[in-house]
Design a protein around this motif. Sequence first.
Motif, PDB file in Angstrom:
ATOM      1  N   PHE A 109       1.499   0.249  -9.201  1.00 27.70           N
ATOM      2  CA  PHE A 109       0.301  -0.304  -9.845  1.00 27.70           C
ATOM      3  C   PHE A 109      -0.930  -0.126  -8.956  1.00 27.70           C
ATOM      4  O   PHE A 109      -0.809   0.144  -7.757  1.00 27.70           O
ATOM      5  CB  PHE A 109       0.514  -1.794 -10.188  1.00 27.70           C
ATOM      6  CG  PHE A 109       0.729  -2.683  -8.995  1.00 27.70           C
ATOM      7  CD1 PHE A 109       1.979  -2.791  -8.402  1.00 27.70           C
ATOM      8  CD2 PHE A 109      -0.320  -3.411  -8.444  1.00 27.70           C
ATOM      9  CE1 PHE A 109       2.182  -3.610  -7.294  1.00 27.70           C
ATOM     10  CE2 PHE A 109      -0.131  -4.247  -7.348  1.00 27.70           C
ATOM     11  CZ  PHE A 109       1.121  -4.335  -6.772  1.00 27.70           C
ATOM     12  N   GLY A 113       2.698  10.539  -8.934  1.00 26.47           N
ATOM     13  CA  GLY A 113       2.362   9.438  -8.018  1.00 26.47           C
ATOM     14  C   GLY A 113       1.835  10.002  -6.711  1.00 26.47           C
ATOM     15  O   GLY A 113       2.415  10.936  -6.152  1.00 26.47           O
ATOM     16  N   ARG A 114       0.732   9.436  -6.243  1.00 27.45           N
ATOM     17  CA  ARG A 114       0.070   9.980  -5.053  1.00 27.45           C
ATOM     18  C   ARG A 114       0.349   9.126  -3.832  1.00 27.45           C
ATOM     19  O   ARG A 114       0.278   7.904  -3.882  1.00 27.45           O
ATOM     20  CB  ARG A 114      -1.443   9.989  -5.276  1.00 27.45           C
ATOM     21  CG  ARG A 114      -1.889  10.969  -6.320  1.00 27.45           C
ATOM     22  CD  ARG A 114      -3.085  10.449  -7.088  1.00 27.45           C
ATOM     23  NE  ARG A 114      -4.273  10.308  -6.278  1.00 27.45           N
ATOM     24  CZ  ARG A 114      -5.177  11.264  -6.109  1.00 27.45           C
ATOM     25  NH1 ARG A 114      -5.020  12.435  -6.704  1.00 27.45           N
ATOM     26  NH2 ARG A 114      -6.239  11.068  -5.377  1.00 27.45           N
ATOM     27  N   GLY A 115       0.657   9.790  -2.730  1.00 32.46           N
ATOM     28  CA  GLY A 115       0.846   9.092  -1.467  1.00 32.46           C
ATOM     29  C   GLY A 115      -0.271   9.467  -0.513  1.00 32.46           C
ATOM     30  O   GLY A 115      -1.185  10.214  -0.860  1.00 32.46           O
ATOM     31  N   ARG A 116      -0.174   8.952   0.676  1.00 34.50           N
ATOM     32  CA  ARG A 116      -1.159   9.233   1.706  1.00 34.50           C
ATOM     33  C   ARG A 116      -1.031  10.679   2.169  1.00 34.50           C
ATOM     34  O   ARG A 116       0.020  11.285   2.047  1.00 34.50           O
ATOM     35  CB  ARG A 116      -0.855   8.292   2.882  1.00 34.50           C
ATOM     36  CG  ARG A 116      -1.994   7.897   3.745  1.00 34.50           C
ATOM     37  CD  ARG A 116      -1.589   6.696   4.566  1.00 34.50           C
ATOM     38  NE  ARG A 116      -0.354   6.906   5.294  1.00 34.50           N
ATOM     39  CZ  ARG A 116      -0.295   7.422   6.523  1.00 34.50           C
ATOM     40  NH1 ARG A 116      -1.383   7.786   7.153  1.00 34.50           N
ATOM     41  NH2 ARG A 116       0.865   7.564   7.124  1.00 34.50           N
ATOM     42  N   GLY A 159       4.427   1.309   0.026  1.00 27.62           N
ATOM     43  CA  GLY A 159       3.302   2.096   0.551  1.00 27.62           C
ATOM     44  C   GLY A 159       2.060   1.753  -0.254  1.00 27.62           C
ATOM     45  O   GLY A 159       2.161   1.417  -1.433  1.00 27.62           O
ATOM     46  N   SER A 200      -0.761   8.982 -12.635  1.00 30.34           N
ATOM     47  CA  SER A 200      -0.867   8.133 -11.444  1.00 30.34           C
ATOM     48  C   SER A 200      -1.765   6.946 -11.802  1.00 30.34           C
ATOM     49  O   SER A 200      -2.840   7.130 -12.388  1.00 30.34           O
ATOM     50  CB  SER A 200      -1.488   8.951 -10.305  1.00 30.34           C
ATOM     51  OG  SER A 200      -2.236   8.130  -9.442  1.00 30.34           O
ATOM     52  N   THR A 201      -1.335   5.744 -11.434  1.00 31.53           N
ATOM     53  CA  THR A 201      -2.164   4.570 -11.738  1.00 31.53           C
ATOM     54  C   THR A 201      -3.477   4.631 -10.949  1.00 31.53           C
ATOM     55  O   THR A 201      -4.501   4.155 -11.417  1.00 31.53           O
ATOM     56  CB  THR A 201      -1.416   3.261 -11.418  1.00 31.53           C
ATOM     57  OG1 THR A 201      -1.016   3.275 -10.050  1.00 31.53           O
ATOM     58  CG2 THR A 201      -0.196   3.074 -12.310  1.00 31.53           C
ATOM     59  N   ASN A 202      -3.446   5.229  -9.749  1.00 40.72           N
ATOM     60  CA  ASN A 202      -4.691   5.359  -8.977  1.00 40.72           C
ATOM     61  C   ASN A 202      -5.684   6.271  -9.697  1.00 40.72           C
ATOM     62  O   ASN A 202      -6.870   5.970  -9.775  1.00 40.72           O
ATOM     63  CB  ASN A 202      -4.417   5.926  -7.580  1.00 40.72           C
ATOM     64  CG  ASN A 202      -4.224   4.837  -6.543  1.00 40.72           C
ATOM     65  OD1 ASN A 202      -3.756   3.749  -6.866  1.00 40.72           O
ATOM     66  ND2 ASN A 202      -4.556   5.125  -5.293  1.00 40.72           N
ATOM     67  N   TRP A 238       4.336  10.287  -4.227  1.00 40.75           N
ATOM     68  CA  TRP A 238       5.057   8.999  -4.165  1.00 40.75           C
ATOM     69  C   TRP A 238       6.140   9.047  -5.235  1.00 40.75           C
ATOM     70  O   TRP A 238       5.859   9.096  -6.424  1.00 40.75           O
ATOM     71  CB  TRP A 238       4.116   7.826  -4.415  1.00 40.75           C
ATOM     72  CG  TRP A 238       4.840   6.503  -4.376  1.00 40.75           C
ATOM     73  CD1 TRP A 238       5.202   5.752  -5.457  1.00 40.75           C
ATOM     74  CD2 TRP A 238       5.306   5.795  -3.220  1.00 40.75           C
ATOM     75  NE1 TRP A 238       5.856   4.610  -5.042  1.00 40.75           N
ATOM     76  CE2 TRP A 238       5.937   4.607  -3.673  1.00 40.75           C
ATOM     77  CE3 TRP A 238       5.252   6.042  -1.841  1.00 40.75           C
ATOM     78  CZ2 TRP A 238       6.501   3.677  -2.798  1.00 40.75           C
ATOM     79  CZ3 TRP A 238       5.818   5.110  -0.993  1.00 40.75           C
ATOM     80  CH2 TRP A 238       6.430   3.953  -1.465  1.00 40.75           C
ATOM     81  N   LYS A 293      11.170   1.950   4.852  1.00 39.12           N
ATOM     82  CA  LYS A 293       9.967   1.700   4.047  1.00 39.12           C
ATOM     83  C   LYS A 293      10.320   1.082   2.702  1.00 39.12           C
ATOM     84  O   LYS A 293      11.154   1.602   1.968  1.00 39.12           O
ATOM     85  CB  LYS A 293       9.236   3.030   3.849  1.00 39.12           C
ATOM     86  CG  LYS A 293       7.940   2.931   3.083  1.00 39.12           C
ATOM     87  CD  LYS A 293       7.070   4.129   3.408  1.00 39.12           C
ATOM     88  CE  LYS A 293       5.931   4.296   2.448  1.00 39.12           C
ATOM     89  NZ  LYS A 293       4.990   5.328   2.891  1.00 39.12           N
ATOM     90  N   GLN A 295       5.495   7.112 -13.066  1.00 42.08           N
ATOM     91  CA  GLN A 295       4.367   7.990 -12.744  1.00 42.08           C
ATOM     92  C   GLN A 295       4.892   9.421 -12.644  1.00 42.08           C
ATOM     93  O   GLN A 295       5.918   9.659 -12.011  1.00 42.08           O
ATOM     94  CB  GLN A 295       3.737   7.615 -11.409  1.00 42.08           C
ATOM     95  CG  GLN A 295       3.071   6.249 -11.370  1.00 42.08           C
ATOM     96  CD  GLN A 295       2.332   6.027 -10.067  1.00 42.08           C
ATOM     97  OE1 GLN A 295       1.128   5.818 -10.046  1.00 42.08           O
ATOM     98  NE2 GLN A 295       3.051   6.071  -8.970  1.00 42.08           N
ATOM     99  N   ILE A 313      -0.475   0.463  -5.075  1.00 42.13           N
ATOM    100  CA  ILE A 313       0.683  -0.062  -4.338  1.00 42.13           C
ATOM    101  C   ILE A 313       1.977   0.381  -5.024  1.00 42.13           C
ATOM    102  O   ILE A 313       2.116   0.273  -6.244  1.00 42.13           O
ATOM    103  CB  ILE A 313       0.631  -1.610  -4.278  1.00 42.13           C
ATOM    104  CG1 ILE A 313      -0.674  -2.056  -3.603  1.00 42.13           C
ATOM    105  CG2 ILE A 313       1.834  -2.184  -3.545  1.00 42.13           C
ATOM    106  CD1 ILE A 313      -0.848  -3.560  -3.469  1.00 42.13           C
TER     107      ILE A 313
HETATM  108  C1  BTN Z   1       2.028   6.134   0.842  1.00 45.19           C
HETATM  109  O1  BTN Z   1       2.939   5.485   1.341  1.00 45.19           O
HETATM  110  O2  BTN Z   1       1.796   7.296   1.167  1.00 45.19           O
HETATM  111  C2  BTN Z   1       1.186   5.472  -0.224  1.00 45.19           C
HETATM  112  C3  BTN Z   1       1.905   5.384  -1.519  1.00 45.19           C
HETATM  113  C4  BTN Z   1       1.103   4.717  -2.620  1.00 45.19           C
HETATM  114  C5  BTN Z   1       1.840   4.776  -3.944  1.00 45.19           C
HETATM  115  C6  BTN Z   1       1.168   3.985  -5.026  1.00 45.19           C
HETATM  116  S1  BTN Z   1       2.180   3.857  -6.456  1.00 45.19           S
HETATM  117  C7  BTN Z   1       0.839   3.206  -7.366  1.00 45.19           C
HETATM  118  C8  BTN Z   1      -0.400   3.958  -6.944  1.00 45.19           C
HETATM  119  N1  BTN Z   1      -0.566   5.146  -7.757  1.00 45.19           N
HETATM  120  C9  BTN Z   1      -0.412   6.251  -7.038  1.00 45.19           C
HETATM  121  O3  BTN Z   1      -0.474   7.411  -7.495  1.00 45.19           O
HETATM  122  N2  BTN Z   1      -0.149   5.955  -5.759  1.00 45.19           N
HETATM  123  C10 BTN Z   1      -0.165   4.522  -5.539  1.00 45.19           C
END
Ligand code: BTN
Length: 257
Positions: A72, A54-57, A125, A27-29, A62, A122, A51, A144
């Motif tokens: 990114f 990838g992490r979302g809210r 995010g 995950s970039t975060n 994600w 959507k 990713q 993002i």
């Molecule tokens: C959401 O809508 O829940 C938020 C999504 C955010 C996704 C981005 S992708 C780049 C960055 N790295 C992650 O792991 N998550 C965010």
Amino acid sequence: MTEDEIRRHLRTNTIGRRLVLFDELDSTNLYAKSMSRKEFDEGTVILADRQTAGRGRLGREWKSEAGKNLTFSVLLKPRISRQQIGILSLYASIAVVDALRQIAGLAAECKWPNDVLIKGKKICGALSEAVFMQDELRSVVVGIGINVNQIEFPSELCNAATSIHIETGSVIDRSMVLARVLEYMESFYTILRNDGPQAVLRHWEKRTTIIGKQISVLDRGTIITGTAKTIASDGGLILEIQGREKKILSGDVSLVQ
Ligand code: BTN
């Protein structure tokens, strides 16, 4: 996408002055958060073509097709209080709405707290995560995800997600989209610095259609219904419920028809 391709389009001073590109990351975060514990330049952008986590809210995943989209994170050191961190997610969606309008004339809108929608679907995010060291705010990682050239989505998303390609019918240069988003992020970051968080919130309110409407917010199994009034200084959503104001800090918003 290469650094040269991105630099060819990019006209910023701070955001993107350092670009760190990966074919694959969890995950970039997560990567940006680990970087921010060491020395880093404000405005560093971490980008991954794919990713694996990838992490979302709200602990969600994600999902994004490898090599088609933008995923990114931008490392910032904003001079804001702990209570104002939520504003950084709103800030990201304003920049994406303006970039989508400029690139392709798309009428996108902000959805509280951190989504960008086109005709209710959507397209982006954002997830902001703060890093504290010894109780002091060290950085905010603004992550993002933008659907750019993906045209097929998993069945659970196909009615809820869209992309720039779906909306315009053309393949779009991802490096150009990234450059435009980073440029708008830089402009709104300057507004945040010079005019303060309230100014950013007023920009967000101009790019949403929920203010003044009846909405429902689903938060951890509870549904709250009321009229969306405004955004509080910490990024919370103020609802009016039977003449009383209530601040909502998280949840999923839908319009009451
Ligand atoms: C959401 O809508 O829940 C938020 C999504 C955010 C996704 C981005 S992708 C780049 C960055 N790295 C992650 O792991 N998550 C965010």
